[in-house]
Design a protein around this motif. Sequence first.
Motif, PDB file in Angstrom:
ATOM      1  N   CYS A  60       1.014  -1.125  -0.051  1.00  0.00           N
ATOM      2  CA  CYS A  60      -0.220   0.051  -0.027  1.00  0.00           C
ATOM      3  C   CYS A  60       0.865   1.303  -0.036  1.00  0.00           C
ATOM      4  CB  CYS A  60      -0.946   0.066   1.107  1.00  0.00           C
ATOM      5  SG  CYS A  60      -2.164  -1.257   1.202  1.00  0.00           S
ATOM      6  N   ILE A  61       1.934   1.177   0.762  1.00  0.00           N
ATOM      7  CA  ILE A  61       2.701   2.465   1.006  1.00  0.00           C
ATOM      8  C   ILE A  61       3.468   2.679  -0.275  1.00  0.00           C
ATOM      9  CG2 ILE A  61       4.617   3.560   2.212  1.00  0.00           C
ATOM     10  CD1 ILE A  61       3.470   1.969   4.852  1.00  0.00           C
ATOM     11  N   THR A  91       8.855  -3.462  -1.098  1.00  0.00           N
ATOM     12  CA  THR A  91       8.165  -4.254  -0.048  1.00  0.00           C
ATOM     13  C   THR A  91       8.710  -5.583   0.508  1.00  0.00           C
ATOM     14  OG1 THR A  91       5.906  -3.383  -1.055  1.00  0.00           O
ATOM     15  CG2 THR A  91       5.804  -5.316   0.233  1.00  0.00           C
TER      16      THR A  91
END
Length: 597
Positions: A60-61, A91
């Motif tokens: 998400c980030i 990630t």
Amino acid sequence: MPDTGTMRTVGRQWKSLLLDCAAWAVALYTVGWISLDFGIAANEWYPITLLVLVAILGQCIFGALCALYVNRFLPGSFNELKALLGAVLLTGVILGVAAFPVAAISSVPRSVAFISIPLAVTIIGGARLVQRIRHDARERPTGATQRTLIYGAGYLGNYLVQRMLSDRLSPYFPVGFIDDDPAKRKLRVDGIDVLGTGADLSAIALRTGATSLVISIARADATLLRQVSDAGKAAGLRVLVFPVLEEVLEGKSRLRDVREIEIEDLIGRHPIDTHIESMAGYLTGKRVLVTGAGGSIGSELCRQINRFHPEELIMLDRDETGLQGVQLLIDGNGLLTNKNIVLADIRDPEALNEIFESRRPEVVFHAAALKHLPMLERYPREAWKTNVVGTLNVLEAARAVGVRTFVNISTDKAANPTSVLGYSKRIAEQLTSWAAQQSGMTYLSVRFGNVLGSRGSLVPLFKSMIAAGGPITVTDPNATRFFMTIPEACNLVVQAGGIGSPGEVLILDMGDPVRILDIAERMIAKSGSDIAIVFTGLRPGEKLNEELMGAGEADVRPIHPKISHTYVTPISPQSLDQKAWENEMAHSVALSEVRHD
């Protein structure tokens, strides 16, 4: 009520995010299940689920940071896959760090985190590929289309084919590439093959049933465009062109910008790469003034200068309508209320001194001038007032406030002048050289030939004659001129201030001169009308063939192979004599008229 298209776009973004998060979950649980001998005990679900949550948070980030979920990329495009790979790898780094404490408190091995990364990439990339296939199938043109050949299988050609195949409203359906590079003979892009070279164009058009040919070569010069245009027309194809590479890369061009080939394309050239960005830093944060800002050259000059973010761009002209046009170009409105619009005449020294004193420009581009040769032959006093005295007024006002860079726009008619226009612009070059000598600052001139599309220039004039039913008047069947585009001319003017030395004249290598008769014949052929050509003979002061360099001027190219630097002898204002000028010009005009009779 929310827009349906917007809702659909937001829905796709959320769907992509959920699919990516699900891919991490599938990858981690699958690798964990295999690593734990094809079974996950009750106490092992928690640590693996913890890794899944870390992966989802990371995706998400980093997905947001890589702009994956803001509809920036075409589904499944190379750019999206690059962004996707970056987000997954970042990630993966966070996941690898989290794997150490998880492994310390459970029997889940650290390798689960690392092995899951390539599996997640495969799942996420595969999902994007499926999206791309579905997108292309849904968006492929469905209406009536023109079977189209693409000339050029490089970056632009590839981009163009992708757009043709993905735009449902595209009127073009690509049936093959034409490319003269033997290395691309077996190339295939999105299922579209390179079918041959330009020499095979007629046979390929007949075999494919093509009706259109789009030229998509990044920097096609006029010679190549003429060759391809002639070959396309001989093959019965409608010849079109696609914008230059820079406009595509900057996102300024779309499929709808494919257009008919124009006479300007066939006699001009796309601007040469003069590395202007590396040379025009002297404009950033400076106060810049342009005279003649409302003209075709002046307005384009203002547009280019504005790209470099000057502190203030002062646009000066005596033509209020022209000023409104340039304000529309620069500010997006024609209110004429902004203080960067200045109404003044360069013949008025008091007004100029007041403007320069109050605004204190640091860089000046002098584009204001009278430029029509036949008119100035009849009214040489007007040439004196504007091109000579007006230039001196601007130079004096600039010197008085310490302007450091002054660029005077000249013409090729100043080289070995034979006309009132040429003589007046030659004196303007010499006055600029004198001002450089007196101030020690970078005061210089730029000399170039006919500018395509400028007001009163050859091509618009011929278009008007054709629209009126003819005839087209040509002075002499062997008359030639140098041509360049407005952006190319202004590109040189802007760069001159960065690379020129005090007192110099900079001249762009404009290639081979073009016969005016050839232009007239091409324009008549393009119009499809039966238009006569009438030869009128050279007008007083006019040359059969223009020159770029004057007698005794050295052709030195110290910085760029396409830009010559020469020097003109300074002339002081004290040596100017209007009466002598008028007598000399009257004598010159009389001799010219005798010669033409």
